[in-house]
Design a protein around this motif. Structure first.
Motif, PDB file in Angstrom:
ATOM      1  N   ILE A   3      26.013  -2.833 -15.581  1.00  0.00           N
ATOM      2  CA  ILE A   3      25.160  -1.725 -15.132  1.00  0.00           C
ATOM      3  C   ILE A   3      23.749  -1.830 -15.693  1.00  0.00           C
ATOM      4  N   ARG A   4      23.620  -2.323 -16.904  1.00  0.00           N
ATOM      5  CA  ARG A   4      22.299  -2.439 -17.527  1.00  0.00           C
ATOM      6  C   ARG A   4      21.419  -3.437 -16.762  1.00  0.00           C
ATOM      7  N   LYS A   5      21.967  -4.591 -16.413  1.00  0.00           N
ATOM      8  CA  LYS A   5      21.200  -5.582 -15.657  1.00  0.00           C
ATOM      9  C   LYS A   5      20.839  -5.045 -14.273  1.00  0.00           C
ATOM     10  N   PHE A   6      21.781  -4.313 -13.685  1.00  0.00           N
ATOM     11  CA  PHE A   6      21.516  -3.741 -12.370  1.00  0.00           C
ATOM     12  C   PHE A   6      20.356  -2.747 -12.440  1.00  0.00           C
ATOM     13  N   LEU A   7      20.365  -1.881 -13.435  1.00  0.00           N
ATOM     14  CA  LEU A   7      19.293  -0.902 -13.589  1.00  0.00           C
ATOM     15  C   LEU A   7      17.943  -1.573 -13.854  1.00  0.00           C
ATOM     16  N   ILE A   8      17.938  -2.637 -14.620  1.00  0.00           N
ATOM     17  CA  ILE A   8      16.696  -3.374 -14.880  1.00  0.00           C
ATOM     18  C   ILE A   8      16.158  -3.969 -13.589  1.00  0.00           C
ATOM     19  N   LEU A   9      17.045  -4.538 -12.773  1.00  0.00           N
ATOM     20  CA  LEU A   9      16.620  -5.100 -11.487  1.00  0.00           C
ATOM     21  C   LEU A   9      16.046  -4.023 -10.564  1.00  0.00           C
ATOM     22  N   VAL A  10      16.707  -2.883 -10.523  1.00  0.00           N
ATOM     23  CA  VAL A  10      16.206  -1.777  -9.689  1.00  0.00           C
ATOM     24  C   VAL A  10      14.830  -1.334 -10.188  1.00  0.00           C
ATOM     25  N   PHE A  11      14.669  -1.194 -11.494  1.00  0.00           N
ATOM     26  CA  PHE A  11      13.385  -0.796 -12.065  1.00  0.00           C
ATOM     27  C   PHE A  11      12.295  -1.816 -11.724  1.00  0.00           C
ATOM     28  N   LEU A  12      12.567  -3.091 -11.875  1.00  0.00           N
ATOM     29  CA  LEU A  12      11.581  -4.133 -11.579  1.00  0.00           C
ATOM     30  C   LEU A  12      11.204  -4.124 -10.101  1.00  0.00           C
ATOM     31  N   PHE A  13      12.195  -3.915  -9.239  1.00  0.00           N
ATOM     32  CA  PHE A  13      11.926  -3.857  -7.809  1.00  0.00           C
ATOM     33  C   PHE A  13      10.996  -2.689  -7.489  1.00  0.00           C
ATOM     34  N   CYS A  14      11.312  -1.522  -8.028  1.00  0.00           N
ATOM     35  CA  CYS A  14      10.481  -0.334  -7.787  1.00  0.00           C
ATOM     36  C   CYS A  14       9.079  -0.525  -8.357  1.00  0.00           C
ATOM     37  N   ALA A  15       8.983  -1.100  -9.527  1.00  0.00           N
ATOM     38  CA  ALA A  15       7.676  -1.337 -10.147  1.00  0.00           C
ATOM     39  C   ALA A  15       6.848  -2.303  -9.309  1.00  0.00           C
ATOM     40  N   SER A  16       7.478  -3.317  -8.744  1.00  0.00           N
ATOM     41  CA  SER A  16       6.732  -4.273  -7.922  1.00  0.00           C
ATOM     42  C   SER A  16       6.221  -3.609  -6.651  1.00  0.00           C
ATOM     43  N   LEU A  17       6.974  -2.663  -6.095  1.00  0.00           N
ATOM     44  CA  LEU A  17       6.503  -1.932  -4.923  1.00  0.00           C
ATOM     45  C   LEU A  17       5.277  -1.108  -5.253  1.00  0.00           C
ATOM     46  N   CYS A  18       5.285  -0.433  -6.406  1.00  0.00           N
ATOM     47  CA  CYS A  18       4.163   0.415  -6.802  1.00  0.00           C
ATOM     48  C   CYS A  18       2.915  -0.410  -7.075  1.00  0.00           C
ATOM     49  N   VAL A  19       3.080  -1.547  -7.764  1.00  0.00           N
ATOM     50  CA  VAL A  19       1.948  -2.387  -8.112  1.00  0.00           C
ATOM     51  C   VAL A  19       1.324  -2.992  -6.863  1.00  0.00           C
ATOM     52  N   GLY A  20       2.145  -3.360  -5.886  1.00  0.00           N
ATOM     53  CA  GLY A  20       1.653  -4.016  -4.696  1.00  0.00           C
ATOM     54  C   GLY A  20       1.049  -3.071  -3.674  1.00  0.00           C
ATOM     55  N   GLN A  21       1.151  -1.783  -3.884  1.00  0.00           N
ATOM     56  CA  GLN A  21       0.659  -0.813  -2.914  1.00  0.00           C
ATOM     57  C   GLN A  21      -0.866  -0.714  -2.989  1.00  0.00           C
ATOM     58  N   THR A  22      -1.488  -0.791  -1.839  1.00  0.00           N
ATOM     59  CA  THR A  22      -2.929  -0.681  -1.751  1.00  0.00           C
ATOM     60  C   THR A  22      -3.296   0.748  -1.384  1.00  0.00           C
ATOM     61  N   MET A  23      -4.208   1.306  -2.122  1.00  0.00           N
ATOM     62  CA  MET A  23      -4.674   2.662  -1.844  1.00  0.00           C
ATOM     63  C   MET A  23      -5.776   2.607  -0.789  1.00  0.00           C
ATOM     64  N   PRO A  24      -5.864   3.631   0.051  1.00  0.00           N
ATOM     65  CA  PRO A  24      -6.906   3.664   1.080  1.00  0.00           C
ATOM     66  C   PRO A  24      -8.294   3.879   0.482  1.00  0.00           C
ATOM     67  N   SER A  25      -9.286   3.357   1.191  1.00  0.00           N
ATOM     68  CA  SER A  25     -10.686   3.541   0.817  1.00  0.00           C
ATOM     69  C   SER A  25     -11.379   4.385   1.863  1.00  0.00           C
ATOM     70  N   VAL A  26     -12.298   5.225   1.396  1.00  0.00           N
ATOM     71  CA  VAL A  26     -13.082   6.100   2.268  1.00  0.00           C
ATOM     72  C   VAL A  26     -14.506   6.120   1.726  1.00  0.00           C
ATOM     73  N   ALA A  27     -15.471   5.899   2.573  1.00  0.00           N
ATOM     74  CA  ALA A  27     -16.890   5.961   2.191  1.00  0.00           C
ATOM     75  C   ALA A  27     -17.205   5.036   1.013  1.00  0.00           C
ATOM     76  N   GLY A  28     -16.493   3.933   0.909  1.00  0.00           N
ATOM     77  CA  GLY A  28     -16.773   2.948  -0.125  1.00  0.00           C
ATOM     78  C   GLY A  28     -16.064   3.164  -1.443  1.00  0.00           C
ATOM     79  N   VAL A  29     -15.246   4.201  -1.564  1.00  0.00           N
ATOM     80  CA  VAL A  29     -14.474   4.436  -2.789  1.00  0.00           C
ATOM     81  C   VAL A  29     -12.989   4.452  -2.440  1.00  0.00           C
ATOM     82  N   THR A  30     -12.168   4.168  -3.436  1.00  0.00           N
ATOM     83  CA  THR A  30     -10.737   4.032  -3.224  1.00  0.00           C
ATOM     84  C   THR A  30      -9.989   5.132  -3.958  1.00  0.00           C
ATOM     85  N   PHE A  31      -8.992   5.694  -3.292  1.00  0.00           N
ATOM     86  CA  PHE A  31      -8.160   6.704  -3.946  1.00  0.00           C
ATOM     87  C   PHE A  31      -7.575   6.102  -5.223  1.00  0.00           C
ATOM     88  N   GLY A  32      -7.665   6.877  -6.304  1.00  0.00           N
ATOM     89  CA  GLY A  32      -7.217   6.403  -7.610  1.00  0.00           C
ATOM     90  C   GLY A  32      -8.358   5.894  -8.470  1.00  0.00           C
TER      91      GLY A  32
END
Length: 183
Positions: A3-32
């Protein structure tokens, strides 16, 4: 696999999704983006490259601007802050109209809708309490089930107490700081 390895894999997968997400830009600035970074970019675009004075913390406001080939009375860029860092979270472009000009307010709303629906999917629409149509477009990058852009017209008083029609183009809010992180 335990279960521990499974949870680590799930966490890494979710973290990679968040890191790879591009925020939208408006008027030359980006959300965030930070307040300081946005202020520098927006002063160039909306203040003739001069340093602007801003009277409200975590809000950048520019008056009498052009965006998307439309004139707006003002635009506000609002930021969330955790006390150390700021994040661009919400943008609102606003035009006011005298009560005798309801058709101008609606025409502006409709022009914006035509332009923006070419880039963003119309998610839903409705009629507000003032009997004007509103439109919600796109997907919020941090909460895809929510819309991202709202184009609407309504009737309310300005700061001087005068009743006006308002056509607004708003983006967000995109949440970067969870309310539970603040308590």
């Amino acid at each position: 696999m335990n279960i521990r390895k499974f949870l680590i894999l799930v966490f890494l997968f979710c973290a990679s999704l968040c890191v790879g997400q591009t925020m939208p830009s408006v008027a030359g600035v980006t959300f965030g983006d930070s307040y300081a970074n946005c202020k520098s970019m927006l002063d160039k675009r909306f203040n003739g490259d001069k340093v602007s004075y801003q009277s409200t913390a975590n809000v950048l406001e520019y008056r009498d601007i052009t965006f998307a080939d439309e004139h707006f009375d003002y635009v506000e860029f609002k930021f969330q802050s955790n006390g150390e860092t700021t994040y661009l979270s919400y943008i609102s472009f606003v035009s006011s109209f005298d009560l005798s000009n309801a058709s101008y307010a609606k025409n502006k709303r409709d022009r914006l809708l035509k332009l923006f629906s070419g880039k963003y999917e119309i998610r839903w629409d409705g009629i507000n309490e003032d009997k004007f149509a509103y439109y919600v477009l796109g997907n919020n990058p941090n909460k895809p089930e929510d819309g991202f852009i709202v184009i609407d017209t309504n009737k309310s008083k300005n700061n001087g107490g005068q009743m006006k029609y308002w056509t607004t183009l708003s983006y967000g809010p995109v949440t970067f700081i969870s309310p539970s992180d603040e308590i």
